[in-house]
Design a protein around this motif. Structure first.
Motif, PDB file in Angstrom:
ATOM      1  N   PRO A 175       0.829  -1.209   0.000  1.00 43.29           N
ATOM      2  CA  PRO A 175       0.000   0.000   0.000  1.00 43.29           C
ATOM      3  C   PRO A 175       0.858   1.251   0.000  1.00 43.29           C
ATOM      4  O   PRO A 175       2.064   1.195   0.290  1.00 43.29           O
ATOM      5  CB  PRO A 175      -0.772  -0.125   1.312  1.00 43.29           C
ATOM      6  CG  PRO A 175       0.169  -0.857   2.215  1.00 43.29           C
ATOM      7  CD  PRO A 175       0.870  -1.849   1.321  1.00 43.29           C
ATOM      8  N   PRO A 176       0.286   2.405  -0.309  1.00 44.91           N
ATOM      9  CA  PRO A 176       1.032   3.665  -0.162  1.00 44.91           C
ATOM     10  C   PRO A 176       1.523   3.814   1.278  1.00 44.91           C
ATOM     11  O   PRO A 176       0.829   3.446   2.235  1.00 44.91           O
ATOM     12  CB  PRO A 176      -0.010   4.732  -0.514  1.00 44.91           C
ATOM     13  CG  PRO A 176      -1.011   4.012  -1.371  1.00 44.91           C
ATOM     14  CD  PRO A 176      -1.061   2.613  -0.861  1.00 44.91           C
TER      15      PRO A 176
ATOM     16  N   TRP B 199       8.417  -0.833  13.509  1.00 49.22           N
ATOM     17  CA  TRP B 199       8.588  -1.077  12.084  1.00 49.22           C
ATOM     18  C   TRP B 199       8.591   0.225  11.287  1.00 49.22           C
ATOM     19  O   TRP B 199       7.676   1.033  11.390  1.00 49.22           O
ATOM     20  CB  TRP B 199       7.466  -1.972  11.555  1.00 49.22           C
ATOM     21  CG  TRP B 199       7.687  -3.440  11.785  1.00 49.22           C
ATOM     22  CD1 TRP B 199       7.064  -4.228  12.693  1.00 49.22           C
ATOM     23  CD2 TRP B 199       8.600  -4.272  11.078  1.00 49.22           C
ATOM     24  NE1 TRP B 199       7.520  -5.525  12.617  1.00 49.22           N
ATOM     25  CE2 TRP B 199       8.481  -5.575  11.625  1.00 49.22           C
ATOM     26  CE3 TRP B 199       9.533  -4.054  10.055  1.00 49.22           C
ATOM     27  CZ2 TRP B 199       9.238  -6.648  11.173  1.00 49.22           C
ATOM     28  CZ3 TRP B 199      10.288  -5.130   9.602  1.00 49.22           C
ATOM     29  CH2 TRP B 199      10.137  -6.404  10.164  1.00 49.22           C
ATOM     30  N   LEU B 200       9.598   0.417  10.476  1.00 44.95           N
ATOM     31  CA  LEU B 200       9.574   1.432   9.442  1.00 44.95           C
ATOM     32  C   LEU B 200       8.913   0.836   8.204  1.00 44.95           C
ATOM     33  O   LEU B 200       9.056  -0.362   7.913  1.00 44.95           O
ATOM     34  CB  LEU B 200      10.989   1.891   9.099  1.00 44.95           C
ATOM     35  CG  LEU B 200      11.770   2.606  10.205  1.00 44.95           C
ATOM     36  CD1 LEU B 200      13.194   2.891   9.728  1.00 44.95           C
ATOM     37  CD2 LEU B 200      11.061   3.899  10.617  1.00 44.95           C
ATOM     38  N   TYR B 201       8.207   1.658   7.449  1.00 47.05           N
ATOM     39  CA  TYR B 201       7.530   1.164   6.254  1.00 47.05           C
ATOM     40  C   TYR B 201       8.521   0.512   5.297  1.00 47.05           C
ATOM     41  O   TYR B 201       8.267  -0.568   4.749  1.00 47.05           O
ATOM     42  CB  TYR B 201       6.805   2.320   5.558  1.00 47.05           C
ATOM     43  CG  TYR B 201       6.225   1.947   4.217  1.00 47.05           C
ATOM     44  CD1 TYR B 201       5.031   1.257   4.125  1.00 47.05           C
ATOM     45  CD2 TYR B 201       6.897   2.278   3.032  1.00 47.05           C
ATOM     46  CE1 TYR B 201       4.499   0.905   2.888  1.00 47.05           C
ATOM     47  CE2 TYR B 201       6.376   1.948   1.793  1.00 47.05           C
ATOM     48  CZ  TYR B 201       5.177   1.250   1.733  1.00 47.05           C
ATOM     49  OH  TYR B 201       4.666   0.902   0.500  1.00 47.05           O
ATOM     50  N   GLU B 202       9.681   1.145   5.127  1.00 46.38           N
ATOM     51  CA  GLU B 202      10.685   0.625   4.188  1.00 46.38           C
ATOM     52  C   GLU B 202      11.181  -0.754   4.596  1.00 46.38           C
ATOM     53  O   GLU B 202      11.538  -1.567   3.736  1.00 46.38           O
ATOM     54  CB  GLU B 202      11.855   1.606   4.093  1.00 46.38           C
ATOM     55  CG  GLU B 202      11.508   2.943   3.461  1.00 46.38           C
ATOM     56  CD  GLU B 202      10.711   3.858   4.397  1.00 46.38           C
ATOM     57  OE1 GLU B 202      10.164   4.853   3.917  1.00 46.38           O
ATOM     58  OE2 GLU B 202      10.646   3.555   5.628  1.00 46.38           O
TER      59      GLU B 202
ATOM     60  N   TYR C  70      -1.252  -5.162   5.138  1.00 49.35           N
ATOM     61  CA  TYR C  70      -2.559  -5.612   4.653  1.00 49.35           C
ATOM     62  C   TYR C  70      -3.641  -4.594   5.020  1.00 49.35           C
ATOM     63  O   TYR C  70      -4.501  -4.248   4.196  1.00 49.35           O
ATOM     64  CB  TYR C  70      -2.865  -6.977   5.259  1.00 49.35           C
ATOM     65  CG  TYR C  70      -4.230  -7.534   4.938  1.00 49.35           C
ATOM     66  CD1 TYR C  70      -4.509  -8.112   3.706  1.00 49.35           C
ATOM     67  CD2 TYR C  70      -5.258  -7.500   5.888  1.00 49.35           C
ATOM     68  CE1 TYR C  70      -5.758  -8.636   3.419  1.00 49.35           C
ATOM     69  CE2 TYR C  70      -6.503  -8.022   5.617  1.00 49.35           C
ATOM     70  CZ  TYR C  70      -6.752  -8.590   4.385  1.00 49.35           C
ATOM     71  OH  TYR C  70      -7.996  -9.105   4.105  1.00 49.35           O
ATOM     72  N   ARG C  71      -3.604  -4.107   6.244  1.00 50.37           N
ATOM     73  CA  ARG C  71      -4.614  -3.136   6.670  1.00 50.37           C
ATOM     74  C   ARG C  71      -4.439  -1.799   5.960  1.00 50.37           C
ATOM     75  O   ARG C  71      -5.421  -1.076   5.731  1.00 50.37           O
ATOM     76  CB  ARG C  71      -4.559  -2.983   8.188  1.00 50.37           C
ATOM     77  CG  ARG C  71      -5.050  -4.243   8.895  1.00 50.37           C
ATOM     78  CD  ARG C  71      -4.661  -4.306  10.353  1.00 50.37           C
ATOM     79  NE  ARG C  71      -5.020  -5.609  10.915  1.00 50.37           N
ATOM     80  CZ  ARG C  71      -4.596  -6.053  12.089  1.00 50.37           C
ATOM     81  NH1 ARG C  71      -3.781  -5.305  12.836  1.00 50.37           N
ATOM     82  NH2 ARG C  71      -4.970  -7.247  12.521  1.00 50.37           N
ATOM     83  N   GLY C  72      -3.212  -1.474   5.582  1.00 49.43           N
ATOM     84  CA  GLY C  72      -3.015  -0.301   4.735  1.00 49.43           C
ATOM     85  C   GLY C  72      -3.690  -0.474   3.384  1.00 49.43           C
ATOM     86  O   GLY C  72      -4.279   0.472   2.839  1.00 49.43           O
ATOM     87  N   GLU C  73      -3.613  -1.697   2.833  1.00 48.61           N
ATOM     88  CA  GLU C  73      -4.312  -1.986   1.577  1.00 48.61           C
ATOM     89  C   GLU C  73      -5.826  -1.848   1.758  1.00 48.61           C
ATOM     90  O   GLU C  73      -6.532  -1.355   0.867  1.00 48.61           O
ATOM     91  CB  GLU C  73      -3.978  -3.407   1.100  1.00 48.61           C
ATOM     92  CG  GLU C  73      -2.527  -3.620   0.699  1.00 48.61           C
ATOM     93  CD  GLU C  73      -2.208  -3.093  -0.686  1.00 48.61           C
ATOM     94  OE1 GLU C  73      -2.924  -2.187  -1.159  1.00 48.61           O
ATOM     95  OE2 GLU C  73      -1.240  -3.576  -1.297  1.00 48.61           O
ATOM     96  N   LEU C  74      -6.336  -2.290   2.916  1.00 52.87           N
ATOM     97  CA  LEU C  74      -7.771  -2.162   3.168  1.00 52.87           C
ATOM     98  C   LEU C  74      -8.185  -0.699   3.233  1.00 52.87           C
ATOM     99  O   LEU C  74      -9.282  -0.331   2.777  1.00 52.87           O
ATOM    100  CB  LEU C  74      -8.145  -2.866   4.470  1.00 52.87           C
ATOM    101  CG  LEU C  74      -8.047  -4.395   4.491  1.00 52.87           C
ATOM    102  CD1 LEU C  74      -8.521  -4.937   5.830  1.00 52.87           C
ATOM    103  CD2 LEU C  74      -8.852  -5.008   3.357  1.00 52.87           C
ATOM    104  N   ALA C  75      -7.335   0.136   3.818  1.00 56.09           N
ATOM    105  CA  ALA C  75      -7.644   1.565   3.872  1.00 56.09           C
ATOM    106  C   ALA C  75      -7.735   2.148   2.465  1.00 56.09           C
ATOM    107  O   ALA C  75      -8.636   2.949   2.157  1.00 56.09           O
ATOM    108  CB  ALA C  75      -6.587   2.293   4.694  1.00 56.09           C
ATOM    109  N   ALA C  76      -6.814   1.746   1.589  1.00 56.57           N
ATOM    110  CA  ALA C  76      -6.854   2.215   0.195  1.00 56.57           C
ATOM    111  C   ALA C  76      -8.113   1.709  -0.503  1.00 56.57           C
ATOM    112  O   ALA C  76      -8.781   2.452  -1.244  1.00 56.57           O
ATOM    113  CB  ALA C  76      -5.601   1.749  -0.545  1.00 56.57           C
TER     114      ALA C  76
END
Length: 642
Positions: A353-354, A366-369, A400-406
């Motif tokens: 996700p973004p 955790w860092l996103y990178e 995964y939850r970031g993908e759900l937000a998108a």
């Protein structure tokens, strides 16, 4: 004696017909090229049982041919060309009418006449081989009726004259019946929206307290939210096939062991198209494709991940799928109806996700990178090449939850498209998922080898014309229920196959509680996707998972039966995470639920079963997605092949 010989020839010919169909299916799947010459033999009996009325009709045609060949040759020399043409026309009409009369009697529905007429149209479209074999049989029968006797000529004249008229009239009546069936009181437009790989447990409206899915959760306020909605299978192909046919996987056969939907079933899109709806699909999962024959009945079928479709609709200020829907609605003529099927794949592997949407869901450590570097490959998890610990699982869940937000934002925009187009108030909108996702639960990854509710429990929202707002439904429902629900809402209840689901919007539907069945076939397509590693999988890391599984849920109790003999029993009411197997403590309940499961499966399959779930006599060879598939690159990108 001649009658006995005819009957024996009929039976033998029916068996040959079934075998030919098995061989044709095997060639379609490239089975023979992979050394699976025994597959047609295994398929033949099932096909013979399913097509018994038509098969015996074909057998009768062959029997007539064996008895009348010489007489036919003599007759042909005495019949003028015009008579032959008329006879062929009569044969076409008579063959179709006779064949569909048999099927109408064999499988009655709420409207036998409507079924017979509708099936006449659908059968000609989907089964040309069998149609022309019937034509040949009727032609021979007419020759025999005519013969050389003068007394038979009136019969032949009547048949040649009346049968074409009957066929034309019945075809016109079929069209009128089905186009008038979409009554004005029904929904003008129907939208079936599938959020690929979204488990209900990851949405705030289903109890999750940290996920940001405001737009999805707002759908509950617009209409009905079904708390106990479950998929019929834990992956894409069989669940979509059940939505499109109203049938369970044991009946429609589109599973890991046969990677396409047969064209012998009447799909949702086919019925609605014939009723006058414009049928439109925009899909983002390469499994939902023309190669898998899930495009049946759609006048427009856009594979959004292919470069041509993607380039057409990107850059319009919104998700390409939403842009395609907006263009469709703008182009509809006044009074035109539309059935729109959409599949969004944001939540599916790979999870990327973004960063702005992922960071709120990642643990502070955790860092996103770094999180996006955690191995997401399901195959390496099961072979032990990737040793995931709880810290890794948290990273994957955050992504995964970031993908759900998108995805939630995308669905919010889709609703705005419907509002801006002015169609929302006259539409029925169904938003659901085909399956969920494992992210460390029960030490599983992705949606393979598991029948847990993390995969089967899916969201279901229904809103639009005539739907009460803000209502929570607690009755157990299945993905197979969507087929008849949509047909009923559209006013099109005449159908080819009797659905194995129910109308969720019928009066009193919320009071109905039926046991729910789910199925997982032998994972042959996964092994094929692994290449040589999959071919050598038996006896290695994947061996414990190479089995078929079926489950039944009755009230709070859930039983999972595996073809390797394993039985697992859960009390979902007190153990919603399925952490405590009670099969040894409740043996009588296991037996009771297993018999209930057998009864449901036999009803769905239309035949007796030797066991609730059969284990392959020998490991099924690789027969999965092929490198020559048009979607091969996309299948590799989303993890179906390596």
């Amino acid at each position: 004696m001649r009658a006995v010989r005819l009957f024996l020839v009929c039976v033998a010919s029916a068996g040959v017909e079934a075998m030919v169909r098995g061989i044709l299916a095997a060639f379609e799947e490239d089975a023979l090229g992979l050394g699976l010459a025994w597959l047609p033999v295994l398929d033949a009996w099932e096909r013979f049982e399913e097509l018994c009325p038509a098969a015996f009709g074909l057998g009768a045609a062959v029997a007539i041919l064996s008895v009348a060949a010489s007489r036919l040759a003599r007759a042909c020399r005495r019949v003028r060309l015009l008579s032959i043409v008329g006879l062929v026309v009569a044969a076409v009409a008579g063959g179709l009418i006779a064949r569909n009369a048999l099927l109408g009697l064999a499988s009655p529905t709420d409207s036998a006449l409507s079924r017979l007429l509708w099936d006449q149209r659908l059968f000609l479209r989907n089964e040309p081989l069998e149609t022309w074999l019937w034509v040949a049989g009727i032609a021979l029968a007419l020759f025999l009726l005519g013969g050389r006797r003068r007394s038979a000529r009136p019969v032949r004249v009547a048949l040649v004259t009346l049968l074409p008229v009957a066929a034309i009239c019945s075809a016109g009546l079929a069209t009128a019946l089905h186009r008038s069936a979409a009554g004005e009181d029904g929904a003008r437009h129907v939208f079936l929206v599938v959020l690929d790989t979204v488990g209900a447990g990851h949405l705030a409206s289903y109890g999750h307290d940290t996920v940001t899915t405001a737009e999805l959760d707002a759908l509950a306020d617009r209409g009905l939210r079904f708390q106990n909605s479950y998929a019929v299978a834990p992956w894409t192909l069989p669940t979509h096939a059940s939505m499109f046919t109203g049938l369970h996987p044991i009946r429609h056969g589109a599973t890991q062991e046969r990677l396409f939907l047969s064209r012998s079933f009447a799909t949702l899109a086919e019925i609605l198209e014939d009723a006058g709806y414009h049928t439109f699909a925009a899909v983002n999962n390469a499994v939902v494709s023309k190669s898998r024959q899930l495009d049946q009945g759609f006048s427009t079928f856009l594979a959004m991940r292919r470069r041509d479709a993607f380039e057409t609709y990107r850059g319009r200020g919104r998700h390409p799928t939403n842009a395609a829907v907006a263009e469709l609605l703008e182009g509809l003529e006044e009074g035109e109806r539309a059935f729109v099927f959409l599949n969004y794949i944001e939540a599916h592997y790979p999870y990327d996700p973004p960063a702005a949407l992922a960071r709120p869901h990642l643990e502070p450590e955790w860092l996103y990178e770094d999180a996006v570097q955690v191995d997401q490959r399901w195959d390496r998890h099961y072979t032990g090449e990737s040793d995931h610990d709880e810290r890794d699982w948290k990273a994957l869940r955050g992504l995964y939850r970031g993908e759900l937000a998108a995805l939630s934002a995308t669905i919010g925009d889709l609703v705005r498209v419907l509002e801006e187009s002015g169609v929302l108030d006259e539409s029925l909108v169904i938003v659901t998922s085909d399956h969920g996702e494992n992210l460390g639960e029960h030490d599983h990854l992705a949606h393979v080898f598991s029948m847990h509710d993390t995969l089967l429990h899916v969201p279901l929202f229904i809103f639009g014309k005539g739907i009460p707002a803000g209502v929570e439904r607690m009755d157990p429902v299945s993905s197979a229920d969507l087929y008849y629900t949509i047909l009923s809402a559209a006013g099109c209840t005449s159908r080819v196959e009797v659905p194995q689901g129910r109308d969720l919007l019928a009066p009193g539907a919320e009071q109905v509680a039926v046991p729910l069945v789910a199925e997982y076939a032998y994972p042959r397509q996964l092994l094929d996707g692994l290449g040589n590693r999959g071919r050598d999988a038996e006896g290695e890391a994947f061996a414990p998972f190479l089995r078929r599984m079926r489950s039944i849920r009755d009230g709070d109790w859930k039983l999972v039966v595996s073809s390797d003999g394993l039985r697992r029993l859960y009390d979902i009411g007190s153990d919603p995470r399925e952490e405590h197997d009670l099969s040894e403590l409740e043996p009588e309940r296991v037996v009771e639920l297993e018999e209930l499961l057998r009864g449901r499966l036999e009803m769905f399959a239309g035949r007796r079963l030797d066991t609730v779930v059969e284990h392959p006599d020998q490991p099924l060879g690789p027969l999965g997605f092929r490198q020559t598939d048009p979607e091969a690159d996309e299948l590799r990108r989303i993890g179906y092949t390596q």
